[in-house]
Design an enzyme around this catalytic site. Sequence first.
Site, short mmCIF file in Angstrom:
data_model
loop_
_atom_site.label_atom_id
_atom_site.label_comp_id
_atom_site.label_asym_id
_atom_site.label_seq_id
_atom_site.Cartn_x
_atom_site.Cartn_y
_atom_site.Cartn_z
N ASP A 350 -10.86 -20.42 -12.70
CA ASP A 350 -9.61 -19.14 -12.28
C ASP A 350 -11.09 -17.71 -12.28
O ASP A 350 -11.18 -17.22 -13.28
CB ASP A 350 -8.67 -19.05 -12.67
CG ASP A 350 -7.43 -18.30 -11.52
OD1 ASP A 350 -8.30 -18.31 -10.62
OD2 ASP A 350 -6.92 -16.96 -12.51
N ASP A 544 -4.76 -19.20 -16.42
CA ASP A 544 -4.24 -18.45 -17.54
C ASP A 544 -3.07 -19.19 -17.39
O ASP A 544 -2.73 -19.98 -15.91
CB ASP A 544 -3.91 -17.00 -16.79
CG ASP A 544 -3.05 -17.00 -15.75
OD1 ASP A 544 -2.34 -17.09 -15.92
OD2 ASP A 544 -3.76 -16.59 -14.54
N ASP A 548 -1.51 -20.39 -13.46
CA ASP A 548 -2.32 -21.77 -12.65
C ASP A 548 -1.82 -23.12 -13.66
O ASP A 548 -2.27 -23.50 -13.41
CB ASP A 548 -4.02 -21.33 -13.14
CG ASP A 548 -5.11 -20.44 -12.36
OD1 ASP A 548 -3.20 -20.06 -11.30
OD2 ASP A 548 -4.90 -19.79 -13.26
#
Lengths: 666, 70
Positions: A350, A544, A548
């Site tokens: 991410d 995180d 997510d």
Amino acid sequence: MKPKNNHHPEEVEDSEIKGWKKKLVWTWIFTAPIIIIMLAERLLGIMVVSRTQTTLITLILGFIIVFILGWDTIRSGTIGLVKFYFNMDSLITLGTVIAYLTGIFYFTGWVQDYSGVAAMIMAFFITGKYVEAKARGKASKEIRKLLELGAKKARILRNNQELEVAIEEVKIGDILIVKPGEKIPTDGLVIKGESSVDESMVTGESLPVEKLKESKVIGATINQDGILYIKATKIGQDTFLSQIIKLVEETQSSKVPIQKLADKITSVFVPAILILAVLTFLAWLLASGDLSRSIGVGVAVLVIACPCALGLATPTALMVGSGMGAKNGILIRKGEAIQTMKEINTIVFDKTGTITKGKPEVVEIYSKVKEEYLLEYASSLEKLSEHPLSKAVVAKANLKKHKEVKNFKILRGRGIEGNIGPKKFVIGNSRLMSEQKIKLKNFEKKIAEFESSGYTTIIMAENGTAIGIIGIADAVKEDSIAAIRYLNRKGYKTVMITGDNEPTAKSIAKKVGIMEVIANVLPEEKAKKIEELQRGGLVAFVGDGINDAPALKQSNVGIAMGTGTDIAIETGDIVLAAGSLMGVVQAINLSKATFRKIKQNLFWAFAYNVIAIPLAVAGLLHPVVAEIAMALSSITVVTNANLLRKVKLGKIIKKKSNKHYHLLRS
Amino acid sequence: MKKLKITIEGMHCSSCAGNIEKSLKKITGVKNASVSLMLKKGTVEAEDSVSVEDIKKAVSKTGYKISKIE
């Protein structure tokens, strides 16, 4: 942490080692005469005492060794035999008791006396158990350290008085005083004071972390140089440390798939050996007609079989591995992740908060005046605004004292203005500049450059003339580049997933060396994108834990990044306490090394049994030698697990002078 | 459903841990049981109808002792 009466493993472990040690000493005191008599007779041909006397002495000493010192084993083994819950002890019990009984039946003239063998088997068994318990204690060293880490006492401020209380008495909202060198008692928020805090024991972060007012602090970390006044925000089971301990314990009770076969074998192992020993005894009796020899071989089969090594192979390696992880801020939640990790070929990151810091920061300044001057004046003005971009400027300038600003005005959506002394300053975006008819000549090229790099650009003007521009962006974490480079080199496909537009995403990807970018992804689409990537192989996702969660779950190995003071406990197969990407590299290396150790251990344990049992059946092993081999096999497995500590996980060292980060490779 | 944590004394090999797991799983109402030799601890997931006594009995049947249950 829990109150004192808690039965921590370390207490159990220590008492276990002490128990075996005491038995060990006494056992050898009683075994020594038996061995001396036996060796004198066998090697030197000297009969110290008569045959009958030898047997009598051996029976008396043997009784003490087998039935008194070995009572725990005999008891547990017998219960196992009677209730059909066969265990390791059942095998030793049968082996020693049968051998012991030959000493009694010697007087009837039926068999040769094997009672000395009974004593020696028990002596070696106890020795083996002692060494094994010690090695197991070593294996859980890091975990025990973690359990002992919590502060015992706190200095609390009540009615303006300092009061030392036990940690259990601290309540949420209490004000705690922590002096230099002291342990921070529990998780909290700094309300007064400044200091640097060593958090390495909890997050694995090696450099001290600066703490100011409003900073979060973690219980059990060490305050280094200033006095901190802290408001307790979390206590007991809710603290960061307690969460880590919970995670580590969870790992230990989770299973690694490769272990299943070993577990299955262990569960039928003992009954199978019992049957095999009986069959061996009968076969030998039929073939040779020698009762004594047949008993000897049967006993050797009983004592050589070692389900222990098989059963210890996985948990000991997992124990050392998770302990090493915890020490470095890598918390492996599920044992399965260790096995899956080696098949991962794609790692998806991410962007925000994972590769980048997740908050805006000044990344580049272009100025016609001195940078210090620009920052000093900009910061003095921006100090008065709460905007995230303003905060970034203030943080960059890091001034002790700000200049006095008059006629300060916030121009919503555009910027700020104000006077310092005789000078008028305007700081904001290009729209604000054109509104105020401030020319951007000499800056246009640079502004375009900043924008193509994905920066948010603010312009500063003094008395109607632009003097500099400040590029602000969500900065890349210090070690992201090193970590991703390392992973690329190791042959992983690295992918970045983000909600940003393509150009911004690409510029960041290029900077850190990410191979593939998936841009314009809505948060809820992340899991789906992972699923698509999974068509090409197993995928690890790093993100995180809060936003997510679905993507972490969808991936084959979910790696959740902590923020340093919080850990997302519910998601992720692996949790990184410190939010550094280097942790991903370490987690991968650790998982692989641990899995390798598990495989090695299982191999040795299987190999040992596969080779040793046939040798015993063939009558090639003396029962005492068989017992020694058995003890050694468990010890080997646990010792091998401890060797996992030698593995280098890959560390970064920070060079303070030029802020470059270097990757140390093993 | 409830989750109980138990601390067990006297285990010294993995077949011990395996036996305790087996014995615990035999109790009606126990959904899952896992015992860690290294931590000397175990967890039992069971229906509310399963009593602490049931669990203690199942462990002592295999020759070990529960020193703590929570």
